[in-house]
Write a protein that holds these residues in place. Structure first.
Motif, PDB file in Angstrom:
ATOM      1  N   ALA A 121       4.358  -2.530  10.249  1.00  0.00           N
ATOM      2  CA  ALA A 121       3.904  -1.507   9.306  1.00  0.00           C
ATOM      3  C   ALA A 121       5.054  -0.587   8.909  1.00  0.00           C
ATOM      4  O   ALA A 121       5.192  -0.199   7.746  1.00  0.00           O
ATOM      5  CB  ALA A 121       2.760  -0.703   9.909  1.00  0.00           C
ATOM      6  N   ILE A 127       5.472  -0.856   4.888  1.00  0.00           N
ATOM      7  CA  ILE A 127       4.792   0.210   4.156  1.00  0.00           C
ATOM      8  C   ILE A 127       5.819   1.233   3.678  1.00  0.00           C
ATOM      9  O   ILE A 127       6.634   1.715   4.455  1.00  0.00           O
ATOM     10  CB  ILE A 127       3.720   0.895   5.030  1.00  0.00           C
ATOM     11  CG1 ILE A 127       2.645  -0.105   5.451  1.00  0.00           C
ATOM     12  CG2 ILE A 127       3.073   2.050   4.271  1.00  0.00           C
ATOM     13  CD1 ILE A 127       1.607   0.477   6.387  1.00  0.00           C
ATOM     14  N   LEU A 165      -0.306  -0.993   2.711  1.00  0.00           N
ATOM     15  CA  LEU A 165      -1.151  -0.634   3.853  1.00  0.00           C
ATOM     16  C   LEU A 165      -2.263  -1.650   4.045  1.00  0.00           C
ATOM     17  O   LEU A 165      -2.550  -2.077   5.168  1.00  0.00           O
ATOM     18  CB  LEU A 165      -1.738   0.766   3.650  1.00  0.00           C
ATOM     19  CG  LEU A 165      -2.840   1.185   4.632  1.00  0.00           C
ATOM     20  CD1 LEU A 165      -2.325   1.177   6.065  1.00  0.00           C
ATOM     21  CD2 LEU A 165      -3.404   2.552   4.252  1.00  0.00           C
ATOM     22  N   LEU A 214      -1.696   3.489  11.832  1.00  0.00           N
ATOM     23  CA  LEU A 214      -1.384   2.834  10.562  1.00  0.00           C
ATOM     24  C   LEU A 214      -1.633   3.772   9.387  1.00  0.00           C
ATOM     25  O   LEU A 214      -0.820   3.880   8.462  1.00  0.00           O
ATOM     26  CB  LEU A 214      -2.235   1.572  10.409  1.00  0.00           C
ATOM     27  CG  LEU A 214      -1.896   0.369  11.282  1.00  0.00           C
ATOM     28  CD1 LEU A 214      -2.928  -0.732  11.074  1.00  0.00           C
ATOM     29  CD2 LEU A 214      -0.499  -0.146  10.972  1.00  0.00           C
ATOM     30  N   THR A 264       2.310   1.251  -2.508  1.00  0.00           N
ATOM     31  CA  THR A 264       2.222   1.705  -1.115  1.00  0.00           C
ATOM     32  C   THR A 264       0.816   1.506  -0.569  1.00  0.00           C
ATOM     33  O   THR A 264       0.640   1.079   0.589  1.00  0.00           O
ATOM     34  CB  THR A 264       2.624   3.188  -1.023  1.00  0.00           C
ATOM     35  OG1 THR A 264       3.952   3.355  -1.545  1.00  0.00           O
ATOM     36  CG2 THR A 264       2.592   3.665   0.416  1.00  0.00           C
ATOM     37  N   ALA A 289       1.104   5.391   6.676  1.00  0.00           N
ATOM     38  CA  ALA A 289       0.913   5.135   5.254  1.00  0.00           C
ATOM     39  C   ALA A 289       0.694   6.430   4.481  1.00  0.00           C
ATOM     40  O   ALA A 289       1.160   6.575   3.338  1.00  0.00           O
ATOM     41  CB  ALA A 289      -0.263   4.195   5.045  1.00  0.00           C
TER      42      ALA A 289
END
Length: 595
Positions: free
Chosen positions: A41, A45, A58, A192, A54, A196
């Protein structure tokens, strides 16, 4: 796709499409796969400063093992780059990205409004600011119309929050066949979402700054170029993909029906570059009002940039990293072109016979170095030629030599010139289409001017004897020429102006003296002499017997001014509007001195 070791059954068609094998249906998230997903990630990301991309990154990073259907919904003000409205926690949501491993694809297209019912995982996550889990298949599929066909059995909804602002919500759905979420999955989803959200907020802020810089730059660039008899012009400005730069252009009418064509480039991107560009464009316009030769104008501009740089340095600013400028003067009467460069690429010339060339222009240093004289070059340019001015974003590319870019530009111009539509507007379109991608890496300014000439029948010249008695004869000849041009109604006004200007030249200047009338959009009256002393208008006192000549000329003319010639002399000029001009009478306008 990197496999993180999440277990799931392979019976469902969506899962088999992902190409993964079966496993323990209820396997939880182990520490090593969790760390691997977080590492991935961090890499995947936020690769750009684009909000939509973006959001898509994610959703993609969660597939196929952590989730089999992922959706990212953002407040409708986030893609626009603005801040949250006052009094609203988040505001209406719109779909920003959806990813699924199912062949049927996403349900809602990007940009569609999204509403979540009270009690849903998404609504609870937005209200609490924490991740929310829903493991009731019946309520899970009600979150989005049509989701029941995907057999999703659980969802984790996580608010996307950065710097105290809630931007939206991310939903990670797991299918019935993949098994339920286990311990640690909520924490992983929050991690996550947090990573993001920071990237999304950076993209939102960049979008706002980019929009402000673009608005500033467009307000500082010419909104509409003047229609001039000397040239027919077309232009393009294309902002860079990742930031507004300092490229600019201008078309400035000068005395004697001449025109100045300008193009410049300020190094850097953002609001600072755009503001610096605006200051330079304003300075060039002010210097142009003095009718300076190109090399002298660039010298004054160079000193100004140096002073601006020192001033910003004393105030702790970043200063001006670099700036270039190309200044061109075209005279439609003599068909001569004079130009000087301050570190800027040479223009392209398209001649009427179809040939394309780059004139040898002495390449002066970029602006701001100081104490370096600039050189100008002058050459004849046939009528119906094109002068192409551009910034380096049109020809430079990281993957090719600059000579290759120049050759491509020349080829594109030559090819476009052979088509049916040979207007400057068509040439601009052809060049941009042939050389630039849809979103160029650097901003580009392009200005193409097709030259015109002034017919010899529209110009009248008379040598002036250094004898006051010759003024009466000149007045009569001027009146006769105006009648021949159909401008007999201006004869009285012009004869009075000629009398004042010629008499002053005979009394105070040195020879030779010449009177020239030029019929353009208006009527231009010029008196040239060999003296470099510029007259100064003053208001005569009631007891003075002289000193009212220039004041009278200024009252009669629309514009007037002085320009110096290369031979050490000067030209005093005055312009009147005719009925074919702007519709203003010769004596009705307030006069404005141009130099």
């Amino acid at each position: 796709m990197v496999s993180h070791g999440y277990g799931h059954a392979g019976a469902h068609p969506c899962l088999s499409a992902a190409g993964t094998g079966g496993g323990a249906a209820g396997a939880g998230v182990a520490a090593r796969p969790r760390l691997a997903l977080l590492w991935e990630a961090g890499v995947r990301i936020g690769t750009t400063l684009d909000v939509g991309q973006t959001a898509g990154e994610l959703a993609e990073v969660a597939l196929p093992e952590f989730a089999q259907y992922a959706a990212v919904d953002l407040a409708d003000w986030v893609p626009e780059g603005v801040g949250a409205p006052r009094g609203e926690l988040t505001g209406p949501l719109r779909r920003a990205a959806t990813r699924t491993i199912c062949a049927r694809g996403a349900l809602l297209p990007v940009g569609e409004p999204v509403g979540y019912a009270l009690g849903s995982a998404q609504a609870r996550a937005l209200a609490s600011g924490r991740a929310a889990l829903d493991e009731e298949p019946t309520s899970v599929v009600r979150a989005e119309p049509g989701l029941e066909e995907y057999r999703m059995g659980a969802v984790i909804a996580v608010p996307l929050s950065a710097r105290g602002t809630v931007l939206g919500v991310a939903s990670f759905y797991r299918s019935v066949d993949a098994g339920p979420f286990r311990g640690g999955d909520m924490t992983l989803a929050e991690e996550l979402a947090h990573r993001a959200a920071v990237c999304l907020d950076n993209a939102r802020r960049y979008t706002r700054e980019h929009a402000l810089a673009l608005t500033l730059q467009r307000s500082l660039l010419p909104r509409a170029l003047p229609e001039l008899p000397a040239v027919d012009v077309a232009h393009r400005y294309l902002p860079a993909q990742e930031g507004v730069g300092g490229d600019w252009f201008d078309v400035i009418p000068l005395s004697g029906a001449r025109v100045a064509l300008v193009v410049g480039d300020v190094v850097g991107h953002g609001i600072h570059a755009a503001a610096t560009m605006g200051r330079l464009r304003t300075a060039v316009r002010n210097f142009s009002a003095l009718d300076l030769p190109p090399e002298e104008l660039l010298g004054h501009l160079d000193a100004l940039v140096d002073a601006m740089d020192q001033e910003e340095g004393e105030l702790g600013g970043i200063g001006i990293i670099g700036a270039t400028c190309l200044y061109v003067i075209y005279d439609p009467v003599t068909h001569h072109c004079t130009l000087a460069s301050a570190g800027h690429p040479s223009p392209v010339l398209l001649l009427p016979d179809g040939s394309v060339g780059f004139p040898e222009v002495p390449s002066g240093p970029p602006l701001g170095l100081g104490n370096t004289p600039f050189e100008a070059v002058e050459f004849a340019l046939p009528e119906a030629s094109e002068i192409v001015l551009y910034t380096d974003g049109l020809i430079e590319d990281r993957g090719q030599d600059i000579d290759v870019g120049l050759a491509r530009l020349a080829e594109a111009l030559a090819t476009a010139r052979t088509g049916r539509d040979r207007t400057p507007e068509a040439l601009c379109t052809a060049v941009v289409s042939a050389l630039l991608p849809e979103r160029p890496r650097d901003d580009v300014a392009l200005l193409i001017a097709r030259t015109r000439g002034v017919s010899g029948e529209m110009v009248a010249r008379w040598p002036v004897p250094l004898d006051p008695a010759a003024v009466a004869g000149l007045r009569a000849q001027v009146g006769a020429r105006l009648v021949a041009w159909g401008l007999g109604e201006l004869a009285g006004t012009v004869e009075l102006m000629v009398s004042e200007l010629v008499t002053n030249a005979i009394r105070h200047a040195t020879g030779p003296v010449e009177l020239r009338l030029l019929r353009d959009r208006g009527l231009i009256c010029e008196v040239a002499d060999g003296s470099s002393v510029s007259p100064r208008m003053r208001r005569a006192r009631s007891e003075d017997e002289a000193g009212r000549g220039l004041f009278l000329v200024a009252q009669l003319a629309e514009r007037w001014g002085t320009r110096f010639t290369s031979g050490g002399g000067k030209v005093i000029w005055a312009e009147l509007k005719t009925r074919a001009g702007l519709g203003r009478s010769a004596g009705a306008a307030r006069p404005r001195a141009a130099g």
